[in-house]
Enzyme design. Sequence first.
Site, PDB file in Angstrom:
ATOM      1  N   ASP A  38      76.133 107.393   2.513  1.00 31.87           N
ATOM      2  CA  ASP A  38      75.837 108.036   1.231  1.00 31.87           C
ATOM      3  C   ASP A  38      77.150 108.507   0.598  1.00 31.87           C
ATOM      4  O   ASP A  38      78.222 108.444   1.218  1.00 31.87           O
ATOM      5  CB  ASP A  38      74.892 109.218   1.486  1.00 31.87           C
ATOM      6  CG  ASP A  38      74.201 109.723   0.225  1.00 31.87           C
ATOM      7  OD1 ASP A  38      74.397 109.132  -0.854  1.00 31.87           O
ATOM      8  OD2 ASP A  38      73.452 110.718   0.335  1.00 31.87           O
ATOM      9  N   GLU A  65      80.808 106.598  -3.553  1.00 33.28           N
ATOM     10  CA  GLU A  65      81.328 106.030  -4.808  1.00 33.28           C
ATOM     11  C   GLU A  65      82.868 106.059  -4.918  1.00 33.28           C
ATOM     12  O   GLU A  65      83.396 105.155  -5.593  1.00 33.28           O
ATOM     13  CB  GLU A  65      80.718 106.778  -6.015  1.00 33.28           C
ATOM     14  CG  GLU A  65      79.226 106.596  -6.176  1.00 33.28           C
ATOM     15  CD  GLU A  65      78.411 107.390  -5.153  1.00 33.28           C
ATOM     16  OE1 GLU A  65      77.308 106.940  -4.814  1.00 33.28           O
ATOM     17  OE2 GLU A  65      78.894 108.444  -4.694  1.00 33.28           O
ATOM     18  N   ASP A  87      69.105 109.090  -6.232  1.00 34.46           N
ATOM     19  CA  ASP A  87      68.359 110.349  -6.295  1.00 34.46           C
ATOM     20  C   ASP A  87      67.372 110.358  -7.455  1.00 34.46           C
ATOM     21  O   ASP A  87      67.640 110.921  -8.530  1.00 34.46           O
ATOM     22  CB  ASP A  87      69.338 111.515  -6.414  1.00 34.46           C
ATOM     23  CG  ASP A  87      70.208 111.655  -5.175  1.00 34.46           C
ATOM     24  OD1 ASP A  87      69.873 111.050  -4.147  1.00 34.46           O
ATOM     25  OD2 ASP A  87      71.224 112.372  -5.245  1.00 34.46           O
TER      26      ASP A  87
END
Length: 681
Positions: free
Chosen positions: A244, A247, A324
């Site tokens: 997770d 980025e 999300d």
Amino acid sequence: SEYGGGEPMALYGSIPLAWGHSTRVGTAGAFWNNPSETFADVSYSSAEKGRRVRWLSESGVIELFVVWDAHSPVGAMAKFASLVGAQELPPVFALGYHQCRWNYKDERDVAAVHAKFEELDIPFDVLWLDIEHTDGKRYFTWDAALFPSPREMQANLSATGRKTVTIVDPHIKRDDRYAVHAEATRLGLYIKDKSGAKDFDGWCWPGSSSYLDFTSPAVRDWWADRFRLDAYRGSTLDLFVWNDMNEPSVFNGPEVTMPKDCLSLEGVEHREWHNLYGMYFARATAEGLARRGALDGGAGARPFVLTRSFFAGSQRWGAVWTGDNAAQWSHLQIAAPMILSLSVCGFSFAGADAGGFFGDPDPELMTRWIMAAAFTPFFRGHAHHDAKRREPWSFGEPWTQRLRAAIAERYALLPHWYSTFALARFAGLPVIRPAWAVAPTDPRALDIDDQWFLGADLLVKPAVHAGLDAVDVYFPECPGSPAFFDARPEFKHAKYAAGTIAKVPAPIDALGAAVPLFQRAGSVVARQRRLRRSTAAMRRDPYELTIALDAAKTAAGLLYLDDQTTFAFRDAAAFVWVRLAFDADALTARPFLSSLPPDLDPARAASLGLGLDPADAAAAFEPPANLVERIVLLGLDAPPARVALPDDSDLPFLWDATARKLVLRKPDLALARPWTIRFHF
């Protein structure tokens, strides 16, 4: 990072690919291979009666690839796969149901959830642990008070065929007592600030954090070794990984990421490789899990990695989810278009968090979401720590039985899912497909994004609005398929003509039949009907074959079989394709052991890294011994007078005149062996 519907800005990843399709001249794709910040300006040209795409990138080089296929959109998509890589074939457990929450509190909580699935006979394959399982957000560690016996916890799950996933993010807590950080600092593996002299310091879940430079092969190699059992203490071969925040996410950085002038170890600015970072991180993790299996006594087990950030080619190392989302009907409605977009861009193993990450779904929304998600490639329920518990039993009856039935329907179709993923790996074909990709000459299929195909043969249209008990379905004009059959026995396998729209029942209380599902005429679809606790328990189960006949009373389909867990299919040609065909008066199974059926192109497989040299075939490979226990034929005009097995003995059958359905019970033929059943009319 919560997102809303209709947002034009990308949040997590980038695949700068645009498809153009004409019902007259074919399909073209333009791939702008640039990982820097990029805008895509899509406009309509009335003069040209078409759309234009203009790419605007901050930096990088000009590198544009064009792929084209005059006949087939999926043919063009296969060519794109040859360019950037195919979706990797996942281990079969990864196609089951995943149960996740931020966070399952401790080992007692994990055991209670596991036990409740067992008590209620609800299948699931993977239980997930979010960041709170660690010691102070130090990845590769466990909170000793909450998870004192992680190996025993995993062993209890493994005993029922289940796996464990833990989260491992790229930000590393800046704590000199933390071994991972201390070694990374000593070896100089971190991204630098703009001066090039200091390790970049950003803020994320652990607080002050450094970020490893995954653009460096040496750093990726070092990271892969963190997953060895002797390095990741408390882990087992049944533990897999969730990447997770990759980025990378930096809470105190510009646009919630690191400044663009941060430097890689090669001195290249972050602006040049931002969209590659998440892909390289997931790659290093997947390579570590694969290496772990080889080094620690495994048999070359396939890894499972879920990533949030991605670029073109990320599909070679795992799965992706849409991030999300929220417990809103609008987020359920946009899930399918997002997943379809990823699929046609090569990343088929995609899904959205069922139920929505933020907020609390009511029982109807949760049930409809699980029903829809069961027909998407990656199938996970997940929730924020502020959300109420929403495991399948959380809403009580009748919702529990409805959710159980929806999950069980997913498991019944796993042979079809697995074979479709094999087509993605061997032929570069998308796992789920928009209507226009399957019906390329039908102009009415172009703008449909709320129904989709599983492979080429199953069409699904879930109910995604509150209060519905029926949905409008458009049946595309697929080449060679004039009709579709309702796949649900409860609705008598109603037949619908291609090119028509029909209002089809979708009652939420129809157990296992609440989602309209249709089989294309001329196809064969395999199922395993026995309700089991997990995919591991299904391995030796028999199969059911559903044969939907076209106007010429023919049908054909492919089924793929291997060991479901290792890379032996790639490294030792340890697989078998079975071609099933019905023609006039015979149903034939023709296995292709360690070779390709005529439907697949060896050159395409080779371009996707599957050379399939017969000399490499595993001499000891024995195809699975699963039997065919039931055959259903749809579309006959009348029953046969007799059905004969290969030894010419009679095979009893049942005929349903209303549904025009013929059922053959217990032929008990080995699926991966050659055989023919003859029909005497």
